[in-house]
Write a protein that holds these residues in place. Sequence first.
Motif, PDB file in Angstrom:
ATOM      1  N   ASP A 335     -25.800 -20.007 -22.499  1.00 51.23           N
ATOM      2  CA  ASP A 335     -25.172 -18.937 -23.073  1.00 51.23           C
ATOM      3  C   ASP A 335     -24.566 -19.139 -24.346  1.00 51.23           C
ATOM      4  O   ASP A 335     -24.607 -20.010 -25.134  1.00 51.23           O
ATOM      5  CB  ASP A 335     -24.251 -18.724 -22.071  1.00 51.23           C
ATOM      6  N   PRO A 336     -23.809 -18.081 -24.958  1.00 49.66           N
ATOM      7  CA  PRO A 336     -23.385 -18.044 -26.234  1.00 49.66           C
ATOM      8  C   PRO A 336     -22.383 -19.359 -26.482  1.00 49.66           C
ATOM      9  O   PRO A 336     -22.447 -19.867 -27.748  1.00 49.66           O
ATOM     10  CB  PRO A 336     -22.524 -16.812 -26.456  1.00 49.66           C
ATOM     11  N   SER A 337     -21.814 -19.999 -25.681  1.00 53.76           N
ATOM     12  CA  SER A 337     -20.997 -20.976 -25.726  1.00 53.76           C
ATOM     13  C   SER A 337     -21.772 -22.300 -26.244  1.00 53.76           C
ATOM     14  O   SER A 337     -21.218 -22.979 -27.166  1.00 53.76           O
ATOM     15  CB  SER A 337     -20.262 -21.430 -24.715  1.00 53.76           C
ATOM     16  N   ASP A 338     -23.075 -22.184 -25.985  1.00 51.11           N
ATOM     17  CA  ASP A 338     -23.895 -23.394 -26.649  1.00 51.11           C
ATOM     18  C   ASP A 338     -24.374 -23.230 -27.943  1.00 51.11           C
ATOM     19  O   ASP A 338     -24.290 -24.014 -28.826  1.00 51.11           O
ATOM     20  CB  ASP A 338     -25.328 -23.390 -25.901  1.00 51.11           C
ATOM     21  N   VAL A 339     -24.306 -22.136 -28.614  1.00 46.60           N
ATOM     22  CA  VAL A 339     -24.715 -21.481 -29.944  1.00 46.60           C
ATOM     23  C   VAL A 339     -23.242 -22.154 -30.580  1.00 46.60           C
ATOM     24  O   VAL A 339     -23.400 -22.915 -31.554  1.00 46.60           O
ATOM     25  CB  VAL A 339     -24.574 -20.169 -30.234  1.00 46.60           C
ATOM     26  N   VAL A 340     -22.038 -21.899 -30.099  1.00 48.73           N
ATOM     27  CA  VAL A 340     -20.751 -22.113 -30.726  1.00 48.73           C
ATOM     28  C   VAL A 340     -20.725 -23.837 -30.870  1.00 48.73           C
ATOM     29  O   VAL A 340     -20.284 -24.386 -31.957  1.00 48.73           O
ATOM     30  CB  VAL A 340     -19.561 -21.658 -29.895  1.00 48.73           C
ATOM     31  N   ARG A 341     -21.309 -24.304 -29.823  1.00 55.58           N
ATOM     32  CA  ARG A 341     -21.120 -25.774 -29.696  1.00 55.58           C
ATOM     33  C   ARG A 341     -21.983 -26.561 -30.459  1.00 55.58           C
ATOM     34  O   ARG A 341     -21.734 -27.337 -31.465  1.00 55.58           O
ATOM     35  CB  ARG A 341     -21.404 -26.426 -28.417  1.00 55.58           C
TER      36      ARG A 341
END
Length: 348
Positions: A335-341
């Motif tokens: 999800d988008p949190s993986d992009v942020v990570r």
Amino acid sequence: MTSDSLAAAITQFGDPRGYLAVASIGIPPRDAVDALRADLDAWAAAQRDPQGYDPVIARTRGHYARLVGVPESRVAQGSQTSVLTSLVAAAVPDGAEVLVADGDFSSIEFPFLQRPGIRVRSVPLEALADSIADDTWLVVFSFVQSATGVIADVEGIRAAAARTGTMTFCDFTQAAGVHPVDAALFDITVCHSYKWLCAPRGVAFLTVSERIDPLLTPLQAGWYAGDDVWSSVYGPAMALARDARRFDVSPAWQAWIGAEQSIGLFAGLDLAEVWDLTSGLGDQLCEALGIPLQHQAIVTWPDASGHDLRKLIDAGVRVSGRAGRLRASFHLWNDPSDVVRVVQALRS
């Protein structure tokens, strides 16, 4: 708006934050893990027999046939794509040309390079369609390139092959389970299911068209290629299956227990919706990193030194490095949190 079926499938994978390495190995859905554990318990309790796996394999073959859009009679099963590809390499006429793409996965190229008496010509992927000549017997390529995530010009390749009568061979390993695929468009397809289909390693498939089927010889025929499997365990009398099952390889039983659940899961999804989700996350990562949009589930960028790879691994983000590039791949659990990570790790 995510469909109910896709939402339910996403819950099968828990919350493996930071895992962007499905292009190397998928994560099993919960139902596959439960089925494998139950099978191991039954085996340990002496409650398993070989015949009991036959219905599992038959159902899994049906799931895969539905996923790739061909009848079950056109699907053979095996354990590795290179082994299945070798059957095709053996069928190439002496002196004929096989056209392959530069840098494509070795399992679909080495069997042809090892075959004496044929000509193998390699060109850049983007030049594949234009390079098909009147004497090209077979064109071989991956639907999605393993090293870069680039999608082949399938329509261009098929159109050029149709003009010359060239056979087509497409590897679905980096596409099936994340992108819509149609095996009926090609003479031959192969696929290993341990990546985007999230099955245990050891479950692979071959599909054959009516045109190429009679040209193939079941060189690896064994008891599981028999018309009646359990009447085919002793020779020399041989009665092979009349359809693509005559190319079957003796199955690794436990792997199929997990594969039935995994492949059945993806066969019930709208793969266009899966592609929108995963390639959308890929573009979010491209935007966040300030690199050109790739419109792919596999996002890559130059990293010859391995600097970015080490930073991400040290930060607990699972990615891979291939051909001098960093490779981040998105699937249902992302999800988008993986992009942020990823961005935070690279900028730390």
